[in-house]
Design an enzyme around this catalytic site. Structure first.
Site, short mmCIF file in Angstrom:
data_model
loop_
_atom_site.label_atom_id
_atom_site.label_comp_id
_atom_site.label_asym_id
_atom_site.label_seq_id
_atom_site.Cartn_x
_atom_site.Cartn_y
_atom_site.Cartn_z
CB SER A 1 -5.83 1.79 -3.96
OG SER A 1 -6.05 3.17 -3.71
CD GLU A 2 -5.64 4.06 1.50
OE1 GLU A 2 -4.89 3.41 0.73
OE2 GLU A 2 -5.32 5.18 1.95
CG ASN A 3 -9.89 3.86 -3.49
OD1 ASN A 3 -8.76 3.40 -3.47
ND2 ASN A 3 -10.47 4.27 -4.59
CB SER B 1 -10.43 -1.82 1.60
OG SER B 1 -9.16 -1.29 1.36
CG ASN C 1 -1.84 1.20 1.27
OD1 ASN C 1 -1.40 2.33 1.39
ND2 ASN C 1 -3.14 0.94 1.14
#
Lengths: 209, 234, 209, 234
Positions: free
Chosen positions: A46-48, A88, A23
């Protein structure tokens, strides 16, 4: 010549291992993706809600529904997957992401990090940073060694509100590479043409050389 | 009567939303936001809203539109940096802001949808986010106890949906939408395309219709891009 | 004539409301699906991961990957959805399922239910019953009024290990319909040709007529 | 090297499973069970296994095969009724059985995959399931605290998968498989079809590959039906 932003990103790219999930935070960390060695397989989270994030789209191929955690238009690689924000951060909490690279305002000799709030200034929020630093197995901070006023950002303890505690394992600055363990910054490598004296002078936290 | 979930317009769908309520609003940045519902809230003029939403839009789009009209009393978000009017109201004290970690926000929505009263997360341990919260250690690691959210309405944007309220999201416009859809006491969904019953593959449905109370086909989607980043063709 | 199994199922079907989500347990509850009035829209939830469960498949169209919570081959109706077991019990816990109908060995006057275990006999397990009774907004029990030895199954308190407490709102037996509230069974309706005397004689728990 | 998740066979995929380990085994009844992995465990002859699985198979199929060979020390399940050998071993005390509510089982798997140390559920409050567990009241309702499962391996069956470990399940063969895939310290997945990278729509993936360590294409699926129920053509 100390490292510039690209130099920092290139140096961090050497820490990335083949066959891992990574990340990347906003800023210098994002640049790391450009310098991952050819032939190495790394999947970007990607944390979205993306695993297998690809490069920016070609002009005209931007998709408003496909952005990264920095809200930039991106693409997907073959083998990517999309998921919701709960999953996520679930995979982040469950330590499935092997490496997190993010920026910081301050890092302390015991691995604390401050990167989200400056009292008295407009506070934008922590986004996913607190989740990432509280859970990641392995975190590398990418930042300048000193702030614009010349004050060290490698400190005995953070002066700014904390993002997380006892979590940072490695810091890469314009001056060099530092491991954090046993309550000290351990110098691993100097950037080209940077002297030990400069690092000593600019590191306020406990430094082991 | 039957399930009777389909509404003809945003205005029908948003019936019952009143001043002082707590709303969940889906989306990440400007991606996957319920544009039609937000416009409708502006029209309705409801005030003193508490909005649970990861971001607060930009000055002239998304939740920024509600902020312009001073309809929001409190924002519960993880990142709110892209909005000058927001900043002004926050610094002047007109707008109350509760900043919480993004994963905590997502998980507190999920907890509501999964009937979990609280969840434990390590995010924020040792920081000001932990103030006033129960800290508990499990297997040597400290966690904060975080409560499930409790929202009167959830406003959700999906790509496709059917009359039973089954939803499919497209790409990263999914983000917070599925959890919020599950969490609202009343969940209102706008879709780009309302498809006939049976058109969605049951295996591909992200949000089963049981969570959805009202659904309508939105109009005039702008789907604005916040950070247009491209690479050059070589 | 007291109600037979089909009679009980038909009577319970009258309790089902238009536009609701219903979970049907194994046995008599399964039969309820056959007697839901024409024109009424009801979606059946099966806790192994279905909303919108349809009837059994035509012979030759059975699909090993499509079964209900009783492990029977079933079909899907238009507008159905499939989900994993965590989401299934999540929606049950979050009280999204409007009505649960299940069988029981014993029900007590305060709404406790026992339906999973007889000490000394082979115990098969509670399956999803404990989750359902602990969470459902509205639960109807379908069962015989007495066991095979003639003992009342409507009791002051359950003698068997409990499945859940204070959760049953209504019981439909071969003898009639009973609401449970205020620590008593309230007689709502007698089955055809069943006398009040018979119900009184066969109800060990507190009965209000 | 890269991610190197693909294995040629069940025997390669199951490497490292040893006697005394705790295994999660996907499936509901005989639906969506990892047939190839179970057969491989029989061949391997590993013993004293603790199996977390909703059911225990039937005498000659599914986990029943392991029971026949007395390879299982303990079953953690919600319903185990379809198996005479199981009953014999349980009544004789050879086999330890922990019965837990089905939703609790699912949620304890999910908790592991979501990095939640514990979850609260009302299932079992006031029953013998509550014995020895923390009971806590939230908003007037009582809940049991239940711990996330901790399994050495998860054995999962999916319909399709790719070399990155992305999984798609088919119909109710999904059941416990996604949560167990997320929860195993090492997750082994058998698929009916291993498809080329890029063949799965990223929006349709049920389990992102990050949770999957090894994947192989299974052979000779029997997919036995436990209760064949049909209706007559009119």
């Amino acid at each position: 010549m100390a490292w510039d932003k690209i130099g920092i990103a290139k140096r961090i790219a050497q820490e990335v291992q083949d066959g891992t999930y990574v990340n990347l935070g906003i800023g210098i960390p994002t640049l790391v993706a450009n310098y991952i060695p050819e032939g190495m397989e790394v999947e970007l989270q990607s944390e979205n809600g993306i695993l297998g994030m690809g490069p920016f789209p070609f002009e005209g191929e931007e998709d408003a529904d496909l952005i990264n955690a920095g809200k930039q238009t991106v693409t997907l690689r073959d083998g990517s997957s999309i998921f919701d924000s709960a999953m996520s951060f679930g995979m982040i909490r469950a330590q499935k992401v092997d490496l997190t690279i993010l920026g910081a305002m301050e890092v302390s000799e015991n691995g604390d990090i401050a990167n989200w709030k400056v009292p008295g200034k407009m506070v934008k929020g922590m986004g996913g940073a607190m989740d990432l630093v509280a859970s990641a197995k392995n975190i590398i901070v990418a930042m300048q060694h000193c702030d614009k006023a010349g004050n060290s950002k490698l400190l005995p303890q953070c002066s700014l509100p904390l993002t997380g505690i006892h979590c940072i394992k490695k810091v890469v600055t314009d001056l060099g590479v530092f491991d954090i363990r046993d309550g000290a910054f351990h110098l691993v490598e100097l950037a080209p043409d940077v002297t030990l004296e400069e690092v000593v002078a600019k590191t306020e936290g406990k430094l082991v050389v | 009567m039957g399930f009777n979930k389909v509404r003809a317009s945003a205005s029908e769908a948003c019936e019952g939303i009143t001043s002082g309520m707590t709303l969940m609003v889906g989306g990440f940045g400007l991606c996957g936001i319920p544009e039609n519902c937000i416009n409708e809230l502006v029209k309705m003029g409801v005030k003193d809203l508490t909005c649970i939403s990861n971001n607060a839009g930009v000055d002239d789009f998304g939740l920024g539109l509600l902020l312009q009209q001073k309809q929001v009393k409190k924002m519960i978000s993880s990142y709110v940096g892209e909005n000058a009017e927001f900043e002004r109201q926050m610094l002047s004290g007109e707008l109350e802001v509760e900043l919480i970690p993004q994963g905590t926000l997502a998980t507190r929505c999920m907890a509501a949808g999964y009937g979990m009263p609280v969840v434990y997360t390590p995010a924020g341990v040792g920081t000001e986010v932990a103030e006033g919260k129960e800290v508990r250690e499990f297997k040597g690691k400290k966690y904060l106890m975080e409560e499930a959210f409790d929202a009167d309405f959830a406003l959700v944007k999906a790509w496709k949906g059917d009359a039973m309220g089954n939803l499919v999201f497209r790409s990263t416009a999914r983000n917070f939408n599925p959890m919020m859809a599950m969490a609202g006491k009343i969940t209102i969904v706008e879709v780009e395309e309302l498809v006939p019953l049976g058109a969605l593959d049951p295996d591909h449905i992200h949000t089963p219709g049981i969570y959805v109370h009202r659904i309508f086909q939105g109009v005039n989607y702008e789907k604005r891009i916040e950070q247009r980043t491209v690479r050059q063709r070589i």
